[in-house]
Write an enzyme that holds these catalytic residues in place. Structure first.
Site, mmCIF file in Angstrom:
data_model
loop_
_atom_site.group_PDB
_atom_site.id
_atom_site.type_symbol
_atom_site.label_atom_id
_atom_site.label_comp_id
_atom_site.label_asym_id
_atom_site.label_seq_id
_atom_site.Cartn_x
_atom_site.Cartn_y
_atom_site.Cartn_z
ATOM 1 N N LYS A 62 -3.194 68.723 54.251
ATOM 2 C CA LYS A 62 -3.809 69.383 53.094
ATOM 3 C C LYS A 62 -2.855 70.364 52.410
ATOM 4 O O LYS A 62 -3.002 70.632 51.228
ATOM 5 C CB LYS A 62 -5.079 70.118 53.536
ATOM 6 C CG LYS A 62 -4.780 71.271 54.480
ATOM 7 C CD LYS A 62 -6.018 71.952 55.024
ATOM 8 C CE LYS A 62 -5.585 73.149 55.854
ATOM 9 N NZ LYS A 62 -6.589 73.650 56.762
ATOM 10 N N ARG A 156 -14.761 82.312 61.223
ATOM 11 C CA ARG A 156 -14.927 81.330 60.163
ATOM 12 C C ARG A 156 -15.965 80.347 60.703
ATOM 13 O O ARG A 156 -17.054 80.763 61.051
ATOM 14 C CB ARG A 156 -13.584 80.685 59.772
ATOM 15 C CG ARG A 156 -13.619 80.123 58.344
ATOM 16 C CD ARG A 156 -12.286 79.519 57.889
ATOM 17 N NE ARG A 156 -11.995 78.254 58.542
ATOM 18 C CZ ARG A 156 -10.883 77.538 58.329
ATOM 19 N NH1 ARG A 156 -9.962 77.991 57.498
ATOM 20 N NH2 ARG A 156 -10.692 76.390 58.946
HETATM 21 C C1 LIG Z 1 -5.838 73.733 57.953
HETATM 22 C C2 LIG Z 1 -6.459 73.516 59.262
HETATM 23 C C3 LIG Z 1 -5.651 73.204 60.372
HETATM 24 C C4 LIG Z 1 -4.129 73.171 60.304
HETATM 25 O O1 LIG Z 1 -3.610 74.478 60.354
HETATM 26 P P1 LIG Z 1 -2.043 74.792 60.347
HETATM 27 O O2 LIG Z 1 -1.982 76.270 60.527
HETATM 28 O O3 LIG Z 1 -1.532 74.375 59.019
HETATM 29 O O4 LIG Z 1 -1.409 74.062 61.465
HETATM 30 C C5 LIG Z 1 -6.304 72.937 61.566
HETATM 31 N N1 LIG Z 1 -7.656 73.007 61.667
HETATM 32 C C6 LIG Z 1 -8.457 73.311 60.639
HETATM 33 C C7 LIG Z 1 -9.935 73.361 60.831
HETATM 34 C C8 LIG Z 1 -7.890 73.588 59.395
HETATM 35 O O5 LIG Z 1 -8.689 73.897 58.361
#
Ligand SMILES: *Cc1c(COP(=O)(O)O)cnc(C)c1O
Length: 382
Positions: A62, A156
């Site tokens: 993403k 969250r």
């Molecule tokens: C964006 C996201 C990740 C990835 O996080 P990074 O810090 O980019 O490795 C993992 N889990 C969830 C739920 C996320 O929203």
């Protein structure tokens, strides 16, 4: 021309078009250059490292808007699971790649049909949403895997009440079309809480409580994101954590070394922003007149450095988010400030001239903004 065919006017015109396109791309700014070899290196380093620990990884894309070229690269390099927070990304990925997809943001009730169609797994924390997923599966004659999220204090997503979570797990187990694949947690996002031996152990304990209620093992205990990797270095990630969702450290590789001092051979400049100087003047560094608000309604602090050589670059907050997250490659350059379309830099002791191009490495936020800005040209290398 290819394959020894006769060259004709059509080929000649095509050649001119290609030539002009290349020429244009070389000279168009601002631009984001993306080095596929560096991303590939990071993906290989992390996959090897995690596999050795018995941890499976979902590659999270993403951060670069799940660009097709990057998704393709991940699959070509052997990723077997791609994750994004946005349904639109997963839908696009499923249209041209044969790969498992994971929806990271808790689904909206209004997108349930697409979740079942285009995501193989989703993260969940609302029973009503899971019931809707089950119903949609029934209608589409399919099934769907879920991971139940637990809130370990970052505040969250996830169940805060363990008893409620266990009850939901038992209910899900009775559903015909939903498979409870496992449980997971997310940290370091809202509350800046870091993964520790304690909170990860808590997650494993809850997983084992659910397992004894269901009388079976869970496939996945998903211990978070990039910020969980340091625990492996410290040797204190519980061995039952067998899955991570990794985004930043593959795309950029900056946080692990810089925030957590983990020593992995990751490239940190797979994304580089280049912008052009449109003004160059000697100016005072402290604004003159009555001070009120800046372009975004904030009241920044200004420091008086006297007269400086100042440059303005044709790029702004719309394209980068925050100027504070840019790192000039030339360390004589100081990033001073920005508005929607302008970036101000101090250029003392440099000999840049108008029209020169200045390069920046970046943190996560400018990557996120730049890939989405239609005014930033994207160029892939490698
Ligand atoms: C964006 C996201 C990740 C990835 O996080 P990074 O810090 O980019 O490795 C993992 N889990 C969830 C739920 C996320 O929203």
């Amino acid at each position: 021309m290819v394959g020894g065919k006769r060259t004709g006017l059509g080929d000649f015109i095509l050649l001119i078009i290609v030539y002009n396109k290349v020429k244009m791309e070389v000279s168009m700014y601002p631009r984001l250059e993306i080095d596929k070899n560096k991303i590939k290196n990071n993906l290989n380093v992390l996959t090897t490292f995690l596999n050795k620990e018995g941890i499976k990884m979902t590659s999270v894309i993403k951060g670069c808007a799940s660009m097709n070229q990057v998704a393709e690269l991940y699959v070509a390099c052997g990723s077997d699971s791609l994750g994004s927070s946005r349904m639109s990304h997963l839908k696009r990925i499923k249209s041209f790649l044969d790969i498992e997809t994971m929806l990271l943001r808790i689904p909206m009730l209004s997108e349930i049909e697409d979740v079942v169609k285009y995501a193989d797994i989703s993260l969940n924390s609302e029973f009503q949403t899971i019931q809707a997923l089950n119903q949609a599966c029934k209608e589409q004659k399919t099934s769907h895997d879920i991971i139940l999220m637990m809130d370990l204090g970052d505040l969250r997503e996830g169940y805060f009440d363990v008893d409620e979570m266990i009850e939901v797990a038992k209910e899900v187990e009775r559903m015909n079309h939903i498979n409870l694949k496992g449980i997971g947690a997310n940290l370091s996002c809202y509350g800046s809480i870091r993964p520790t031996c304690d909170n990860m152990t808590q997650l494993v304990e809850v997983a084992e409580m659910i397992e004894s209620e269901l009388n079976r093992k869970l496939d996945i205990i998903s211990g978070g994101a990039t910020s969980t990797i340091p625990l492996i270095f410290e040797g204190c990630l519980p061995s039952r954590i067998n899955h991570l969702r990794i985004g930043e450290s593959v795309l950029l590789g900056r946080e692990l070394g810089e925030f957590y001092e983990c020593d992995l051979p990751l490239e940190t400049d797979s994304f580089v922003i280049k912008a052009e100087l449109v003004e160059l003047k000697e100016k005072p560094s402290y604004p003159i007149g009555e001070m009120l608000y800046d372009a975004f309604g904030n009241k920044p602090e200004y420091i008086d450095y006297g007269i400086q050589k100042r440059g303005i670059l044709a790029i702004g907050k719309q394209d980068i988010g925050s100027h504070e997250k840019l790192i000039p490659k030339d360390d004589r350059i100081l990033v001073v400030g920005s508005s929607s379309d302008h970036l101000i830099v101090a250029l003392d002791d440099t000999d840049y001239i108008l029209g020169d191009v200045i390069e920046f490495e970046l943190y996560y936020q400018p990557m996120l903004f730049a890939v989405l800005s239609s005014d930033v040209y994207k160029v892939f290398k490698g």
